[in-house]
Design a protein around this motif. Structure first.
Motif, PDB file in Angstrom:
ATOM      1  N   ALA A 114     -45.780   8.154   1.431  1.00 60.84           N
ATOM      2  CA  ALA A 114     -45.318   8.689   2.861  1.00 60.84           C
ATOM      3  C   ALA A 114     -44.071   7.958   3.445  1.00 60.84           C
ATOM      4  CB  ALA A 114     -46.422   8.884   3.742  1.00 60.84           C
ATOM      5  N   VAL A 115     -43.114   8.646   3.873  1.00 59.59           N
ATOM      6  CA  VAL A 115     -41.865   7.956   4.491  1.00 59.59           C
ATOM      7  C   VAL A 115     -41.889   8.249   5.724  1.00 59.59           C
ATOM      8  CG1 VAL A 115     -39.463   7.982   4.437  1.00 59.59           C
ATOM      9  CG2 VAL A 115     -40.530   8.235   2.226  1.00 59.59           C
ATOM     10  N   VAL A 116     -41.809   7.201   6.515  1.00 60.33           N
ATOM     11  CA  VAL A 116     -41.873   7.251   8.109  1.00 60.33           C
ATOM     12  C   VAL A 116     -40.424   7.328   8.511  1.00 60.33           C
ATOM     13  CG1 VAL A 116     -42.459   6.204  10.231  1.00 60.33           C
ATOM     14  CG2 VAL A 116     -43.943   6.301   8.364  1.00 60.33           C
ATOM     15  N   ILE A 117     -39.761   8.319   9.074  1.00 58.58           N
ATOM     16  CA  ILE A 117     -38.284   8.299   9.412  1.00 58.58           C
ATOM     17  C   ILE A 117     -38.044   7.307  10.741  1.00 58.58           C
ATOM     18  CG2 ILE A 117     -36.455  10.106  10.422  1.00 58.58           C
ATOM     19  CD1 ILE A 117     -37.394  10.512   7.591  1.00 58.58           C
ATOM     20  N   GLY A 118     -37.011   6.930  10.826  1.00 59.79           N
ATOM     21  CA  GLY A 118     -36.702   5.887  11.955  1.00 59.79           C
ATOM     22  C   GLY A 118     -35.884   6.568  12.769  1.00 59.79           C
ATOM     23  N   ARG A 119     -35.021   7.438  12.677  1.00 60.06           N
ATOM     24  CA  ARG A 119     -34.180   8.002  13.648  1.00 60.06           C
ATOM     25  C   ARG A 119     -33.739   9.236  13.096  1.00 60.06           C
ATOM     26  NH1 ARG A 119     -28.504   7.126  12.221  1.00 60.06           N
ATOM     27  NH2 ARG A 119     -28.329   6.019  10.158  1.00 60.06           N
ATOM     28  N   PRO A 120     -33.113  10.052  14.171  1.00 58.70           N
ATOM     29  CA  PRO A 120     -32.487  11.320  13.972  1.00 58.70           C
ATOM     30  C   PRO A 120     -31.813  11.526  12.578  1.00 58.70           C
ATOM     31  CG  PRO A 120     -32.105  11.104  16.069  1.00 58.70           C
ATOM     32  CD  PRO A 120     -32.408   9.780  15.140  1.00 58.70           C
ATOM     33  N   THR A 121     -32.222  12.470  11.545  1.00 58.63           N
ATOM     34  CA  THR A 121     -31.468  12.508  10.260  1.00 58.63           C
ATOM     35  C   THR A 121     -30.112  13.148  10.094  1.00 58.63           C
ATOM     36  OG1 THR A 121     -33.073  14.486   9.753  1.00 58.63           O
ATOM     37  CG2 THR A 121     -33.832  12.441   9.306  1.00 58.63           C
ATOM     38  N   GLU A 122     -29.454  13.421  11.197  1.00 55.32           N
ATOM     39  CA  GLU A 122     -28.204  14.029  10.919  1.00 55.32           C
ATOM     40  C   GLU A 122     -27.215  13.376  10.182  1.00 55.32           C
ATOM     41  OE1 GLU A 122     -24.550  16.433  13.680  1.00 55.32           O
ATOM     42  OE2 GLU A 122     -26.206  15.059  14.668  1.00 55.32           O
ATOM     43  N   GLY A 123     -26.843  13.566   9.173  1.00 52.23           N
ATOM     44  CA  GLY A 123     -25.765  12.923   8.283  1.00 52.23           C
ATOM     45  C   GLY A 123     -26.743  12.301   7.222  1.00 52.23           C
ATOM     46  N   LEU A 124     -27.910  12.553   7.065  1.00 56.18           N
ATOM     47  CA  LEU A 124     -28.665  11.673   5.932  1.00 56.18           C
ATOM     48  C   LEU A 124     -28.371  12.505   4.756  1.00 56.18           C
ATOM     49  CD1 LEU A 124     -32.606  10.858   5.803  1.00 56.18           C
ATOM     50  CD2 LEU A 124     -31.321  12.186   3.900  1.00 56.18           C
TER      51      LEU A 124
END
Length: 243
Positions: free
Chosen positions: A105-115
């Motif tokens: 499982a991957v825990v997102i650290g910040r808003p993903t705009e631009g990922l």
């Protein structure tokens, strides 16, 4: 660093695993936003580990098994199914057989705009272990996975988020009653974790604390009441007893 959340008395605190036990830390997402590790802010504390985050969006990756004929897809699972490592889960008796699906499982650290696939690591706080419990017999009538994966407690998660783990090669081991039933690695995923994250972020926004379950590459095992399943993702070991 291994970071998580613990119930300490009347408070829920961010903590890290330390050689002498749990140490309180600052909010790891705030530290991540500043490009650094969270700071330890107090001496050792006693407490009970909770699920390591509270996702608003919980995404599953489908069609990421060996030689699957369909392209990778995603689906949503209720965050209310998330429970802590060690919490006993009552298996539904009205949905057929239950399968433990050990996943990274991957825990997102910040808003993903631009990922993108290339820069995905810049948006990830860390990885943890998840057991995406499923009742596969329901899929015949419910291809959207709502019935098969919605049981109370059907997403054991944690207990730690490993902020130092990479995305490209992470060992994954599943055991039932201490007997290993699957040993694999993120490298065995037909679609890489980076590509999965880019696919999801390309269709819906994710933010700090959201979780993406990346699929089960050869990492499934049937479970019944009275058994205990464990999912080890690198240094993180999740255990779930069943009744």
């Amino acid at each position: 660093m291994l970071v998580g959340r613990a119930q300490t008395g009347d408070a829920v605190r961010w903590v890290c695993a330390h050689e002498d036990g749990m140490r309180p830390i600052e909010d790891p997402f705030a530290a991540f936003a500043e490009g650094r590790e969270p700071v330890i802010i107090d001496e050792r504390v006693e407490g009970r580990l909770l699920a390591p985050c509270e996702p608003v969006v919980l995404v599953g990756i489908a069609q990421n098994g060996p030689a699957h004929p369909s392209p990778v897809q995603a689906w949503l699972k209720s965050p209310r199914t998330v429970v802590a490592s060690g919490e006993t889960v009552s298996l539904r008796s009205d949905a057929g057989a239950v399968v433990a699906e050990g996943e990274i499982a991957v825990v997102i650290g910040r808003p993903t705009e631009g990922l993108t696939a290339a820069n995905a690591h810049e948006y990830v706080l860390g990885v943890t272990a998840v057991n995406d419990l499923s009742s596969p017999e329901r899929v015949v009538m419910d291809p959207r996975n709502f019935e098969s994966k919605s049981g109370a407690g059907y997403t054991p998660l944690g207990p730690w988020i490993d902020t130092e783990a990479g995305l490209d090669s992470i060992p994954l081991v599943v055991a039932v009653d201490a007997e290993t039933v699957a040993t694999t690695d993120a490298r065995e995923l037909p679609v890489s974790i980076r590509d999965c994250l880019a696919y999801v972020a390309g269709w819906t926004p994710l933010d700090a604390g959201d979780v993406v379950m990346t699929g089960a590459p050869h990492s499934q095992a049937p479970v019944v009441p009275g058994r205990t399943a464990s999912v080890a993702v690198g240094r993180v070991v999740l255990t779930t007893p069943f009744i």
